[in-house]
Design a protein around this motif. Structure first.
Motif, mmCIF file in Angstrom:
data_model
loop_
_atom_site.group_PDB
_atom_site.id
_atom_site.type_symbol
_atom_site.label_atom_id
_atom_site.label_comp_id
_atom_site.label_asym_id
_atom_site.label_seq_id
_atom_site.Cartn_x
_atom_site.Cartn_y
_atom_site.Cartn_z
ATOM 1 N N ILE A 119 0.832 -1.204 0.000
ATOM 2 C CA ILE A 119 0.000 0.000 0.000
ATOM 3 C C ILE A 119 0.869 1.258 0.000
ATOM 4 C CG2 ILE A 119 -1.778 1.259 1.259
ATOM 5 C CD1 ILE A 119 -2.683 -1.383 -0.040
ATOM 6 N N SER A 120 1.943 1.240 0.781
ATOM 7 C CA SER A 120 2.843 2.385 0.802
ATOM 8 C C SER A 120 3.451 2.632 -0.575
ATOM 9 C CB SER A 120 3.942 2.154 1.838
ATOM 10 O OG SER A 120 4.878 3.215 1.834
ATOM 11 N N ALA A 121 3.865 1.569 -1.262
ATOM 12 C CA ALA A 121 4.457 1.725 -2.592
ATOM 13 C C ALA A 121 3.436 2.255 -3.597
ATOM 14 C CB ALA A 121 5.020 0.388 -3.064
ATOM 15 N N ILE A 122 2.194 1.798 -3.514
ATOM 16 C CA ILE A 122 1.164 2.260 -4.446
ATOM 17 C C ILE A 122 0.974 3.766 -4.344
ATOM 18 C CG2 ILE A 122 -1.315 2.191 -4.928
ATOM 19 C CD1 ILE A 122 -1.272 -0.777 -4.207
ATOM 20 N N TYR A 123 0.927 4.273 -3.117
ATOM 21 C CA TYR A 123 0.602 5.680 -2.921
ATOM 22 C C TYR A 123 1.828 6.593 -2.867
ATOM 23 C CZ TYR A 123 -4.269 4.505 -2.199
ATOM 24 O OH TYR A 123 -5.556 4.066 -2.377
ATOM 25 N N ASN A 124 3.023 6.049 -2.858
ATOM 26 C CA ASN A 124 4.219 6.879 -2.776
ATOM 27 C C ASN A 124 5.106 6.786 -4.011
ATOM 28 O OD1 ASN A 124 4.128 8.104 -0.008
ATOM 29 N ND2 ASN A 124 4.042 5.953 0.584
ATOM 30 N N THR A 125 4.731 5.967 -4.981
ATOM 31 C CA THR A 125 5.520 5.864 -6.210
ATOM 32 C C THR A 125 4.919 6.778 -7.268
ATOM 33 O OG1 THR A 125 6.072 3.558 -5.718
ATOM 34 C CG2 THR A 125 6.399 4.317 -7.984
ATOM 35 N N PRO A 126 5.652 7.772 -7.763
ATOM 36 C CA PRO A 126 5.115 8.664 -8.798
ATOM 37 C C PRO A 126 4.783 7.896 -10.073
ATOM 38 C CG PRO A 126 7.069 9.613 -7.773
ATOM 39 C CD PRO A 126 6.996 8.191 -7.311
ATOM 40 N N SER A 127 3.857 8.437 -10.833
ATOM 41 C CA SER A 127 3.376 7.740 -12.033
ATOM 42 C C SER A 127 4.380 7.760 -13.170
ATOM 43 C CB SER A 127 2.072 8.380 -12.508
ATOM 44 O OG SER A 127 2.273 9.764 -12.814
ATOM 45 N N GLY A 128 5.353 8.705 -13.143
ATOM 46 C CA GLY A 128 6.229 8.862 -14.301
ATOM 47 C C GLY A 128 7.656 8.455 -14.099
ATOM 48 N N THR A 158 14.015 2.333 -10.017
ATOM 49 C CA THR A 158 15.155 3.242 -10.024
ATOM 50 C C THR A 158 15.917 3.060 -8.718
ATOM 51 O OG1 THR A 158 14.083 5.135 -8.942
ATOM 52 C CG2 THR A 158 13.750 4.921 -11.322
ATOM 53 N N SER A 159 17.044 3.727 -8.614
ATOM 54 C CA SER A 159 17.814 3.651 -7.374
ATOM 55 C C SER A 159 17.075 4.320 -6.223
ATOM 56 C CB SER A 159 19.179 4.323 -7.576
ATOM 57 O OG SER A 159 19.014 5.690 -7.980
ATOM 58 N N THR A 160 16.220 5.293 -6.533
ATOM 59 C CA THR A 160 15.450 5.992 -5.493
ATOM 60 C C THR A 160 14.142 5.270 -5.197
ATOM 61 O OG1 THR A 160 16.390 8.108 -6.179
ATOM 62 C CG2 THR A 160 14.377 8.175 -4.845
ATOM 63 N N TYR A 161 13.443 4.890 -6.250
ATOM 64 C CA TYR A 161 12.162 4.189 -6.096
ATOM 65 C C TYR A 161 12.369 2.715 -6.440
ATOM 66 C CZ TYR A 161 10.149 8.866 -5.968
ATOM 67 O OH TYR A 161 9.843 10.163 -5.620
ATOM 68 N N ASN A 162 12.659 1.936 -5.406
ATOM 69 C CA ASN A 162 13.007 0.532 -5.631
ATOM 70 C C ASN A 162 11.886 -0.418 -5.236
ATOM 71 O OD1 ASN A 162 13.112 0.909 -2.903
ATOM 72 N ND2 ASN A 162 15.202 0.177 -2.623
ATOM 73 N N ASN A 163 10.683 0.122 -4.987
ATOM 74 C CA ASN A 163 9.556 -0.721 -4.599
ATOM 75 C C ASN A 163 8.465 -0.645 -5.659
ATOM 76 O OD1 ASN A 163 10.669 -1.644 -2.202
ATOM 77 N ND2 ASN A 163 9.830 0.037 -0.998
ATOM 78 N N ASN A 164 8.681 -1.329 -6.743
ATOM 79 C CA ASN A 164 7.659 -1.428 -7.790
ATOM 80 C C ASN A 164 6.428 -2.111 -7.202
ATOM 81 O OD1 ASN A 164 6.077 -2.494 -9.961
ATOM 82 N ND2 ASN A 164 7.835 -2.273 -11.320
ATOM 83 N N PRO A 165 5.284 -1.419 -7.100
ATOM 84 C CA PRO A 165 4.124 -2.016 -6.424
ATOM 85 C C PRO A 165 3.669 -3.343 -7.021
ATOM 86 C CG PRO A 165 3.800 0.340 -6.732
ATOM 87 C CD PRO A 165 5.027 -0.035 -7.511
ATOM 88 N N VAL A 166 3.649 -3.422 -8.359
ATOM 89 C CA VAL A 166 3.198 -4.662 -8.996
ATOM 90 C C VAL A 166 4.189 -5.786 -8.734
ATOM 91 C CG1 VAL A 166 2.537 -5.741 -11.179
ATOM 92 C CG2 VAL A 166 1.966 -3.339 -10.746
ATOM 93 N N ALA A 167 5.478 -5.464 -8.720
ATOM 94 C CA ALA A 167 6.489 -6.485 -8.427
ATOM 95 C C ALA A 167 6.397 -6.953 -6.980
ATOM 96 C CB ALA A 167 7.883 -5.929 -8.719
ATOM 97 N N LEU A 168 6.123 -6.029 -6.064
ATOM 98 C CA LEU A 168 5.969 -6.431 -4.663
ATOM 99 C C LEU A 168 4.813 -7.425 -4.507
ATOM 100 C CD1 LEU A 168 6.455 -3.062 -2.725
ATOM 101 C CD2 LEU A 168 8.083 -4.942 -2.981
ATOM 102 N N ILE A 169 3.760 -7.217 -5.289
ATOM 103 C CA ILE A 169 2.615 -8.132 -5.226
ATOM 104 C C ILE A 169 2.939 -9.464 -5.878
ATOM 105 C CG2 ILE A 169 0.234 -8.489 -6.013
ATOM 106 C CD1 ILE A 169 -0.121 -5.423 -5.856
#
Length: 371
Positions: free
Chosen positions: A140-149, A164-175
């Motif tokens: 849930i945190s990744a869904i709402y904190n990962t920018p769309s672009g 990316t090195s900053t955003y390393n929690n791809n929501p779909v991959a976590l699922i």
């Protein structure tokens, strides 16, 4: 893409140069380059529009003269809102809960003066979720904190997860690609009561013996793995802003599933009871007495987690004409939870009562009807 269009003004407010050129903003807007300039709706990609709940129950009952019983069986199945949960062979990462409950009560008249009662209940439950470290909160945190672009769900030809090195929690991959975890519970509760009337020996005398056993066991199994993700960065023509090439940076590696298990909680309780009762009524007098012994043992997992309680108690209750009452109670309680030398206590009690509203001078009074 709201993210892309707000980054440049935000940087300008801090006195920084724009992050995206106008051609790049145009690509976000047109969707012409979804891998380099994505516009991902992480809620739509990660969640579905509905969950489901299914419940099934069945009951049996018998009211014969000598044997009486009631049995109910119940099964609940709940499926959550995660979307991409069936991308793996052999398991699902959906948030789900399955629970089977049962209960049986039975009374048997062994003889005209002997009755055996038994109660059996329990449940088997199992909850499933993605294998993320902090429960579904990570998703849930990744869904709402990962920018769309910042990255696509997957890169070219769906070969790797985006990141990316900053955003390393791809929501779909976590699922879908982080494994799964199961937590279950097994509980069983039983008690048996034997009641014996002893009127042939002394009218109004009866005895009761009971034993109960309760047990609960929780387990937690995690089958987890690590996924590789890829960051795509465009190389732009300085003059025109056209994409000349891309650089690809890989993070982490794909690993096989690893298994871990733990027992978060388990306990059991055993209770034994013996009770001797005597009841007598004559004219307008009523006498009730009992002598009770009870032992309980409660055991938790871990060291020094055995708790024992002992109780011996007796009571004499006398009532006269429904107006005058007297009780005498003596009890001795013991437990190993207290320091040595203070584990047993004796507790006497005496009480008397007068029900004034049953006296002739108050009978029928609409205000003081239970004084």
């Amino acid at each position: 893409n709201r993210y892309a269009t707000t980054v440049n003004p935000a940087r300008a407010n801090d006195g920084l140069t724009p992050f995206y050129t106008q051609p790049e903003l145009d690509r976000f807007q047109s969707g012409s380059s979804p891998y380099l300039y994505p516009n991902v709706n992480w809620i739509n990609q990660s969640l579905r529009d509905f969950g489901t709940t299914d419940k099934f129950s069945i009951a049996f009952q018998e009211q014969a003269s000598a044997v009486r019983y009631y049995t109910v069986l119940n099964y609940n199945d709940e499926q959550g809102l995660l979307g991409p949960v069936d991308l793996n062979d052999g398991y699902s990462t959906q948030i789900s809960a399955h629970k089977f409950n049962f209960r049986t009560n039975i009374d048997i008249d062994l003889t005209k003066s002997t009755k055996l009662s038994g109660n059996l209940s329990g449940n088997l439950s199992e909850n499933n979720r993605p294998g993320t470290a902090n429960n579904v909160n990570d998703v849930i945190s990744a869904i709402y904190n990962t920018p769309s672009g910042v990255f696509p769900v997957r890169t070219y030809n769906k070969r790797r997860w985006g990141g990316t090195s900053t955003y390393n929690n791809n929501p779909v991959a976590l699922i879908s690609a982080d494994g799964y975890a199961v937590r279950g519970r097994r509980e069983l509760m039983t008690d048996f009561i034997l009641e014996q009337k002893m009127d042939k020996l002394v009218k109004g005398l009866s005895a009761e013996a009971a034993i109960s056993f309760d047990k609960s066991f929780d387990y937690s199994d995690r089958r987890t793995k690590q996924f590789q993700y890829e960051q795509l960065s465009p190389i732009l023509d300085v003059a025109t802003g056209a994409v000349l090439d891309t650089t690809e940076t890989l993070y982490q590696t794909n690993t096989t599933m690893t298994f871990s298990t733990s027992v978060p909680s388990q306990w059991r309780r055993t209770t034994a009871l013996a009770n001797l009762k005597y009841t007598r009524d004559w004219e307008d007098n009523e006498l009730k007495t009992f002598l009770l012994f009870q032992r309980e043992e409660f055991i938790l997992s871990g060291r020094f987690n055995v708790y024992r309680h002992l109780l011996a108690a007796g009571n004499v209750h006398y009532a006269k004409a429904g107006k005058y009452f007297a009780d005498v109670t003596l009890s001795s309680n013991g437990t190993n939870m207290l320091p040595a030398g203070h584990r047993v206590g004796f507790f006497p009690a005496v009480s008397v009562a007068w029900k004034l509203s049953n006296e002739e001078f108050l009978v029928g009074n609409p205000i003081l009807d239970n004084l």
